[in-house]
Design a protein around this motif. Structure first.
Motif, PDB file in Angstrom:
ATOM      1  N   ALA A  81     -44.229  20.827  10.522  1.00 47.62           N
ATOM      2  CA  ALA A  81     -44.579  19.584   9.833  1.00 47.62           C
ATOM      3  C   ALA A  81     -45.222  19.845   8.473  1.00 47.62           C
ATOM      4  N   ASP A  82     -46.120  20.824   8.401  1.00 48.51           N
ATOM      5  CA  ASP A  82     -46.774  21.116   7.129  1.00 48.51           C
ATOM      6  C   ASP A  82     -45.755  21.562   6.079  1.00 48.51           C
ATOM      7  N   ALA A  83     -44.811  22.412   6.495  1.00 48.86           N
ATOM      8  CA  ALA A  83     -43.804  22.897   5.555  1.00 48.86           C
ATOM      9  C   ALA A  83     -42.902  21.766   5.092  1.00 48.86           C
ATOM     10  N   VAL A  84     -42.521  20.878   6.008  1.00 55.21           N
ATOM     11  CA  VAL A  84     -41.672  19.746   5.653  1.00 55.21           C
ATOM     12  C   VAL A  84     -42.365  18.858   4.625  1.00 55.21           C
ATOM     13  N   MET A  85     -43.610  18.501   4.885  1.00 55.61           N
ATOM     14  CA  MET A  85     -44.326  17.613   3.974  1.00 55.61           C
ATOM     15  C   MET A  85     -44.543  18.273   2.623  1.00 55.61           C
ATOM     16  N   LEU A  86     -44.679  19.590   2.594  1.00 59.43           N
ATOM     17  CA  LEU A  86     -44.801  20.292   1.318  1.00 59.43           C
ATOM     18  C   LEU A  86     -43.511  20.128   0.510  1.00 59.43           C
ATOM     19  N   ASP A 125     -42.512  11.179  14.410  1.00 58.48           N
ATOM     20  CA  ASP A 125     -43.690  11.955  14.031  1.00 58.48           C
ATOM     21  C   ASP A 125     -43.663  12.282  12.541  1.00 58.48           C
ATOM     22  N   LEU A 126     -42.480  12.668  12.063  1.00 59.67           N
ATOM     23  CA  LEU A 126     -42.340  12.974  10.647  1.00 59.67           C
ATOM     24  C   LEU A 126     -42.520  11.709   9.803  1.00 59.67           C
ATOM     25  N   ALA A 127     -41.985  10.585  10.283  1.00 51.16           N
ATOM     26  CA  ALA A 127     -42.116   9.327   9.551  1.00 51.16           C
ATOM     27  C   ALA A 127     -43.587   8.907   9.435  1.00 51.16           C
ATOM     28  N   LYS A 128     -44.345   9.080  10.521  1.00 45.46           N
ATOM     29  CA  LYS A 128     -45.767   8.731  10.477  1.00 45.46           C
ATOM     30  C   LYS A 128     -46.516   9.617   9.493  1.00 45.46           C
ATOM     31  N   ARG A 129     -46.204  10.916   9.533  1.00 41.00           N
ATOM     32  CA  ARG A 129     -46.858  11.847   8.621  1.00 41.00           C
ATOM     33  C   ARG A 129     -46.503  11.519   7.165  1.00 41.00           C
ATOM     34  N   PHE A 130     -45.247  11.172   6.951  1.00 44.48           N
ATOM     35  CA  PHE A 130     -44.794  10.775   5.631  1.00 44.48           C
ATOM     36  C   PHE A 130     -45.570   9.537   5.157  1.00 44.48           C
ATOM     37  N   GLY A 131     -45.700   8.558   6.059  1.00 45.03           N
ATOM     38  CA  GLY A 131     -46.430   7.342   5.710  1.00 45.03           C
ATOM     39  C   GLY A 131     -47.886   7.624   5.363  1.00 45.03           C
ATOM     40  N   ARG A 132     -48.504   8.517   6.128  1.00 48.17           N
ATOM     41  CA  ARG A 132     -49.911   8.855   5.856  1.00 48.17           C
ATOM     42  C   ARG A 132     -50.054   9.558   4.507  1.00 48.17           C
ATOM     43  N   THR A 133     -49.108  10.447   4.197  1.00 42.15           N
ATOM     44  CA  THR A 133     -49.166  11.165   2.924  1.00 42.15           C
ATOM     45  C   THR A 133     -48.999  10.206   1.748  1.00 42.15           C
ATOM     46  N   ILE A 134     -48.030   9.309   1.858  1.00 42.74           N
ATOM     47  CA  ILE A 134     -47.814   8.323   0.798  1.00 42.74           C
ATOM     48  C   ILE A 134     -49.051   7.432   0.638  1.00 42.74           C
ATOM     49  N   GLY A 135     -49.584   6.976   1.769  1.00 43.44           N
ATOM     50  CA  GLY A 135     -50.727   6.074   1.719  1.00 43.44           C
ATOM     51  C   GLY A 135     -51.976   6.712   1.143  1.00 43.44           C
ATOM     52  N   ALA A 136     -52.208   7.986   1.480  1.00 39.62           N
ATOM     53  CA  ALA A 136     -53.441   8.648   1.041  1.00 39.62           C
ATOM     54  C   ALA A 136     -53.369   9.166  -0.381  1.00 39.62           C
ATOM     55  N   HIS A 137     -52.185   9.630  -0.809  1.00 45.39           N
ATOM     56  CA  HIS A 137     -52.109  10.326  -2.093  1.00 45.39           C
ATOM     57  C   HIS A 137     -51.194   9.664  -3.126  1.00 45.39           C
ATOM     58  N   TYR A 138     -50.400   8.683  -2.687  1.00 45.52           N
ATOM     59  CA  TYR A 138     -49.531   7.964  -3.623  1.00 45.52           C
ATOM     60  C   TYR A 138     -49.643   6.454  -3.371  1.00 45.52           C
ATOM     61  N   PRO A 139     -50.860   5.926  -3.334  1.00 50.91           N
ATOM     62  CA  PRO A 139     -51.020   4.498  -3.010  1.00 50.91           C
ATOM     63  C   PRO A 139     -50.377   3.604  -4.074  1.00 50.91           C
ATOM     64  N   GLY A 140     -49.735   2.555  -3.586  1.00 56.29           N
ATOM     65  CA  GLY A 140     -49.139   1.589  -4.503  1.00 56.29           C
ATOM     66  C   GLY A 140     -47.916   2.092  -5.238  1.00 56.29           C
ATOM     67  N   ARG A 141     -47.331   3.221  -4.808  1.00 58.73           N
ATOM     68  CA  ARG A 141     -46.216   3.789  -5.569  1.00 58.73           C
ATOM     69  C   ARG A 141     -44.861   3.565  -4.912  1.00 58.73           C
ATOM     70  N   ALA A 142     -44.836   2.852  -3.788  1.00 62.56           N
ATOM     71  CA  ALA A 142     -43.564   2.504  -3.147  1.00 62.56           C
ATOM     72  C   ALA A 142     -43.201   1.081  -3.555  1.00 62.56           C
ATOM     73  N   HIS A 143     -42.145   0.946  -4.338  1.00 66.12           N
ATOM     74  CA  HIS A 143     -41.711  -0.376  -4.793  1.00 66.12           C
ATOM     75  C   HIS A 143     -40.847  -1.065  -3.744  1.00 66.12           C
TER      76      HIS A 143
END
Length: 283
Positions: A81-86, A125-143
């Motif tokens: 999971a860590d490698a994928v998100m990287l 699991d990957l989708a949840k991790r993706f959502g958390r990453t977007i929410g924490a570090h790219y807030p407001g950037r999904a149009h």
């Protein structure tokens, strides 16, 4: 720090500046630790994610970056999971940088396409991790998030699931119907050059795709080629005014107009019958 980033974090935390400041500091620390790390060598989970699973595919009508999440077709049985998100993060950074270079005044948001073709699935699991990453570090950037295929079952599930999301998320997510007009839905948000980069006219089983553009499994191709050759050879054998064609060209879909037909003698008819028998025997 760009003013746009400060504004996005502030808006995401409903202008609670103390909490948005803490979130921004944590995100900056995460960026310092994460971005210098490469996704990994070719064939690794991170490199696969960046090259196949999650890719940058051009821009929308307003110059926003467009990203394609291609199901989990390319996932090994067990992801790191860590490698994928990287790998995903490096793709996001490259796409946002390309949008800024193309148009410095773009709004900094992105369109995400989730393509779940036959044979792939959404790794929750990957989708949840993706959502958390977007929410924490790219807030407001999904149009916008366009999900295809929006099957009747998916539509019913989303009708229930969306009740648990904010109005902003509900407006952002769109299920694209698995119908011919689905292509027009994509075209509403994306120009033709981006649709070409997405390759949607060759998506497997897409209702709008030309049959010859949709790749078939090898076994199916062999069956279709044999059936086409057999049918064409039988027509040639039973139509004395039509010159038989080699099976190879028949399987490739070669055609002729009525004006191109040439009379054939007994030898031609015999050859056609032999071709039909050979094709029938190869089924």
């Amino acid at each position: 720090m760009p003013e746009r980033t400060l504004a996005q974090f502030s808006a995401d935390w409903r202008y609670d500046f103390k909490r948005s400041e803490a979130a921004l500091i944590a995100s900056l620390k995460w960026r310092e630790e994460t971005l210098p790390r490469a996704p990994g060598p070719e064939g690794s989970d991170g490199a696969t994610a960046a090259a196949r699973l999650f890719t940058h595919r051009g821009f929308d009508h307003a110059g926003r970056a467009v990203f394609l999440y291609h199901g989990s077709r390319f996932a090994p049985k067990k992801w790191s999971a860590d490698a994928v998100m990287l790998g995903v993060v490096h793709t996001l950074e490259a796409g946002f940088a390309a949008a800024d270079a193309r148009d410095p005044d773009n709004d900094g948001t992105a369109v995400i396409i989730l393509y779940l073709d036959r044979g792939s699935k959404l790794d929750m699991d990957l989708a949840k991790r993706f959502g958390r990453t977007i929410g924490a570090h790219y807030p407001g950037r999904a149009h916008k998030a366009l999900i295809y295929p929006g099957t009747p079952l998916a539509s019913r599930l989303w009708a229930v699931a969306k009740l648990f999301f904010s109005s902003e998320v509900r407006e952002m997510v769109l299920l694209v119907k698995e119908k011919r007009e689905g292509r027009a839905t994509f075209a509403t948000y994306l120009p033709e050059e981006t649709l070409a980069l997405l390759g949607i006219d060759a998506w497997h089983n897409a209702p709008w795709a030309a049959p010859e553009a949709v790749p078939l499994p090898a076994g199916r191709q062999a069956v279709d080629a044999t059936a086409t050759a057999t049918a064409t050879a039988i027509v040639d054998a039973t139509d004395p005014g039509r010159e038989p064609r080699p099976l190879a060209s028949a399987a490739a879909g070669a055609s002729e107009s009525p004006g191109e037909r040439q009379p054939v003698g007994p030898e031609g008819a015999e050859a056609a019958e032999e071709a039909a028998a050979a094709a029938a025997g190869g089924e």
